[in-house]
Design a protein around this motif. Structure first.
Motif, PDB file in Angstrom:
ATOM      1  N   VAL A   1     -11.405   0.557   1.272  1.00 16.27           N
ATOM      2  CA  VAL A   1     -11.952   0.644   2.884  1.00 16.27           C
ATOM      3  C   VAL A   1     -12.632  -0.815   3.289  1.00 16.27           C
ATOM      4  CG1 VAL A   1     -13.583   1.860   4.523  1.00 16.27           C
ATOM      5  CG2 VAL A   1     -12.248   3.152   2.959  1.00 16.27           C
ATOM      6  N   ASP A   2     -13.480  -1.197   2.472  1.00 15.87           N
ATOM      7  CA  ASP A   2     -14.178  -2.485   2.428  1.00 15.87           C
ATOM      8  C   ASP A   2     -13.183  -3.462   2.829  1.00 15.87           C
ATOM      9  OD1 ASP A   2     -16.669  -4.230   2.711  1.00 15.87           O
ATOM     10  OD2 ASP A   2     -15.798  -5.019   0.787  1.00 15.87           O
ATOM     11  N   THR A   3     -12.202  -3.538   2.044  1.00 13.56           N
ATOM     12  CA  THR A   3     -11.096  -4.614   2.452  1.00 13.56           C
ATOM     13  C   THR A   3     -10.470  -4.505   3.794  1.00 13.56           C
ATOM     14  OG1 THR A   3     -10.878  -4.888  -0.133  1.00 13.56           O
ATOM     15  CG2 THR A   3      -9.215  -5.847   1.329  1.00 13.56           C
ATOM     16  N   ALA A   4     -10.148  -3.337   4.078  1.00 13.60           N
ATOM     17  CA  ALA A   4      -9.295  -3.070   5.279  1.00 13.60           C
ATOM     18  C   ALA A   4     -10.288  -3.423   6.574  1.00 13.60           C
ATOM     19  CB  ALA A   4      -9.034  -1.646   5.322  1.00 13.60           C
ATOM     20  N   VAL A   5     -11.687  -3.138   6.342  1.00 13.74           N
ATOM     21  CA  VAL A   5     -12.588  -3.552   7.392  1.00 13.74           C
ATOM     22  C   VAL A   5     -12.790  -5.055   7.462  1.00 13.74           C
ATOM     23  CG1 VAL A   5     -14.976  -3.574   7.921  1.00 13.74           C
ATOM     24  CG2 VAL A   5     -14.000  -1.313   7.226  1.00 13.74           C
ATOM     25  N   LYS A   6     -12.712  -5.590   6.401  1.00 17.86           N
ATOM     26  CA  LYS A   6     -12.827  -7.158   6.316  1.00 17.86           C
ATOM     27  C   LYS A   6     -11.727  -7.729   7.076  1.00 17.86           C
ATOM     28  CE  LYS A   6     -15.506  -7.737   2.008  1.00 17.86           C
ATOM     29  NZ  LYS A   6     -15.502  -8.157   0.942  1.00 17.86           N
TER      30      LYS A   6
ATOM     31  N   VAL B   1       0.895  -1.250  -0.211  1.00 18.78           N
ATOM     32  CA  VAL B   1      -0.068   0.006  -0.001  1.00 18.78           C
ATOM     33  C   VAL B   1       0.917   1.294  -0.063  1.00 18.78           C
ATOM     34  CG1 VAL B   1      -1.675   1.299   1.549  1.00 18.78           C
ATOM     35  CG2 VAL B   1      -2.164  -1.056   1.321  1.00 18.78           C
ATOM     36  N   ALA B   2       2.159   1.087   0.704  1.00 18.46           N
ATOM     37  CA  ALA B   2       2.917   2.216   0.806  1.00 18.46           C
ATOM     38  C   ALA B   2       3.318   2.753  -0.699  1.00 18.46           C
ATOM     39  CB  ALA B   2       3.944   2.124   1.673  1.00 18.46           C
ATOM     40  N   LEU B   3       3.584   1.881  -1.718  1.00 22.10           N
ATOM     41  CA  LEU B   3       3.983   1.812  -2.739  1.00 22.10           C
ATOM     42  C   LEU B   3       2.955   2.484  -3.721  1.00 22.10           C
ATOM     43  CD1 LEU B   3       6.272  -1.504  -3.073  1.00 22.10           C
ATOM     44  CD2 LEU B   3       7.052   1.041  -2.731  1.00 22.10           C
ATOM     45  N   ILE B   4       1.811   2.253  -3.449  1.00 21.11           N
ATOM     46  CA  ILE B   4       0.864   3.088  -4.302  1.00 21.11           C
ATOM     47  C   ILE B   4       0.869   4.571  -4.589  1.00 21.11           C
ATOM     48  CG2 ILE B   4      -1.745   3.373  -4.606  1.00 21.11           C
ATOM     49  CD1 ILE B   4      -2.152   0.420  -3.108  1.00 21.11           C
ATOM     50  N   ASP B   5       0.731   4.912  -5.845  1.00 26.76           N
ATOM     51  CA  ASP B   5       0.971   6.291  -6.048  1.00 26.76           C
ATOM     52  C   ASP B   5      -0.625   6.907  -5.956  1.00 26.76           C
ATOM     53  OD1 ASP B   5       1.150   8.770  -7.231  1.00 26.76           O
ATOM     54  OD2 ASP B   5       1.950   8.224  -8.755  1.00 26.76           O
ATOM     55  N   PRO B   6      -0.691   7.556  -4.906  1.00 27.53           N
ATOM     56  CA  PRO B   6      -2.130   8.255  -4.863  1.00 27.53           C
ATOM     57  C   PRO B   6      -2.772   9.075  -5.920  1.00 27.53           C
ATOM     58  CG  PRO B   6      -0.763   8.769  -2.924  1.00 27.53           C
ATOM     59  CD  PRO B   6       0.170   8.111  -3.959  1.00 27.53           C
TER      60      PRO B   6
ATOM     61  N   HIS C   1     -11.884  -7.249  10.760  1.00 30.66           N
ATOM     62  CA  HIS C   1     -12.974  -8.138  11.305  1.00 30.66           C
ATOM     63  C   HIS C   1     -12.201  -9.502  11.421  1.00 30.66           C
ATOM     64  CE1 HIS C   1     -16.133  -5.360  12.108  1.00 30.66           C
ATOM     65  NE2 HIS C   1     -16.111  -4.961  10.612  1.00 30.66           N
ATOM     66  N   LEU C   2     -11.601  -9.992  10.494  1.00 33.03           N
ATOM     67  CA  LEU C   2     -11.235 -11.226  10.317  1.00 33.03           C
ATOM     68  C   LEU C   2      -9.826 -11.531  11.478  1.00 33.03           C
ATOM     69  CD1 LEU C   2     -10.955 -11.893   6.211  1.00 33.03           C
ATOM     70  CD2 LEU C   2     -12.460 -12.976   8.133  1.00 33.03           C
ATOM     71  N   ALA C   3      -9.118 -10.590  11.509  1.00 33.11           N
ATOM     72  CA  ALA C   3      -8.168 -10.562  12.485  1.00 33.11           C
ATOM     73  C   ALA C   3      -8.463 -10.735  13.856  1.00 33.11           C
ATOM     74  CB  ALA C   3      -7.333  -9.475  12.528  1.00 33.11           C
ATOM     75  N   THR C   4      -9.739  -9.889  14.274  1.00 31.21           N
ATOM     76  CA  THR C   4     -10.252  -9.934  15.650  1.00 31.21           C
ATOM     77  C   THR C   4     -11.314 -11.247  15.742  1.00 31.21           C
ATOM     78  OG1 THR C   4     -12.116  -8.636  15.059  1.00 31.21           O
ATOM     79  CG2 THR C   4      -9.939  -7.727  15.747  1.00 31.21           C
ATOM     80  N   GLY C   5     -11.812 -12.025  14.761  1.00 33.43           N
ATOM     81  CA  GLY C   5     -12.837 -12.991  14.932  1.00 33.43           C
ATOM     82  C   GLY C   5     -13.864 -12.179  14.953  1.00 33.43           C
ATOM     83  N   SER C   6     -14.255 -10.978  14.743  1.00 37.03           N
ATOM     84  CA  SER C   6     -15.463 -10.522  14.489  1.00 37.03           C
ATOM     85  C   SER C   6     -16.434 -10.926  13.449  1.00 37.03           C
ATOM     86  CB  SER C   6     -15.439  -9.004  14.477  1.00 37.03           C
ATOM     87  OG  SER C   6     -16.875  -8.555  14.248  1.00 37.03           O
TER      88      SER C   6
ATOM     89  N   THR D   1     -10.508 -15.818  -0.543  1.00 38.91           N
ATOM     90  CA  THR D   1      -9.617 -15.673   0.650  1.00 38.91           C
ATOM     91  C   THR D   1      -9.263 -14.208   0.535  1.00 38.91           C
ATOM     92  OG1 THR D   1      -7.841 -16.120  -0.640  1.00 38.91           O
ATOM     93  CG2 THR D   1      -8.698 -18.115   0.186  1.00 38.91           C
ATOM     94  N   PHE D   2      -8.781 -13.770   1.727  1.00 35.43           N
ATOM     95  CA  PHE D   2      -8.224 -12.233   1.766  1.00 35.43           C
ATOM     96  C   PHE D   2      -7.157 -12.078   0.695  1.00 35.43           C
ATOM     97  CE2 PHE D   2      -4.808  -9.769   3.467  1.00 35.43           C
ATOM     98  CZ  PHE D   2      -5.428  -8.446   3.253  1.00 35.43           C
TER      99      PHE D   2
END
Length: 161
Positions: free
Chosen positions: A123-128, A106-111, A131-136, A147-148
């Motif tokens: 944003v949706d992927t980041a939220v997923k 992500v740091a390499l992505i040119d905004p 949630h997956l990391a916390t078991g939510s 898969t992720f």
């Protein structure tokens, strides 16, 4: 062995080695197959079913087996919990490594090259991921069978177009 250290499935005072050996055959059978009749079939002494049934009653096999089965089940549960905990730790380590790689990517992505059409998906992927990391099981955390890694790969392909 001290008397106080004995378990119900251990040899009891006065129980002969031969009678205890029959109990052990009974004890070590799979619960769904365990029966006096099955013990009689494999008894090296060829005792009658009625004789073995008397031993079962006299030496409280049913109560001893109940205690043994509860003990064996507790051991299985503990092993299963240990395996799950070990797998959880491995998955967390793998997830952290993948998140680090993703952060580097992500740091390499040119905004300037990321159009606004990708922001909701990012944003949706980041939220997923969160949630997956916390078991939510929060709404929107489903990946629709992907898969992720597949989600991120699809997003990266779309962003390169």
């Amino acid at each position: 062995m001290e008397l106080d250290d004995r378990k119900p499935w251990d040899r009891m005072d006065g129980e002969s080695p031969a009678k205890f050996a029959l109990f052990v055959l009974y004890r070590d059978m799979h619960p769904s197959l365990r029966s006096v009749r099955e013990v009689a079939k494999i008894d090296p002494g060829n005792r009658a079913v009625a004789t073995i049934r008397d031993y079962q009653k006299d030496w409280k096999w049913t109560q001893r087996i109940d205690a043994y089965d509860a003990h064996a089940d507790a051991l299985r549960q503990a092993r299963s919990e240990n395996v799950r905990a070990t797998h959880d730790l491995a998955h967390i380590a793998q997830s952290e490594a993948m998140m680090k790689l993703c952060a580097e990517a992500v740091a390499l992505i040119d905004p300037e090259k990321v159009g606004p059409q990708y922001l909701p998906r990012l944003v949706d992927t980041a939220v997923k991921v969160s949630h997956l990391a916390t078991g939510s099981k929060a709404a929107g955390a489903e990946t629709k069978g992907k898969t992720f890694e597949q989600e991120v790969a699809e997003l990266a392909k779309e962003m390169k177009k």
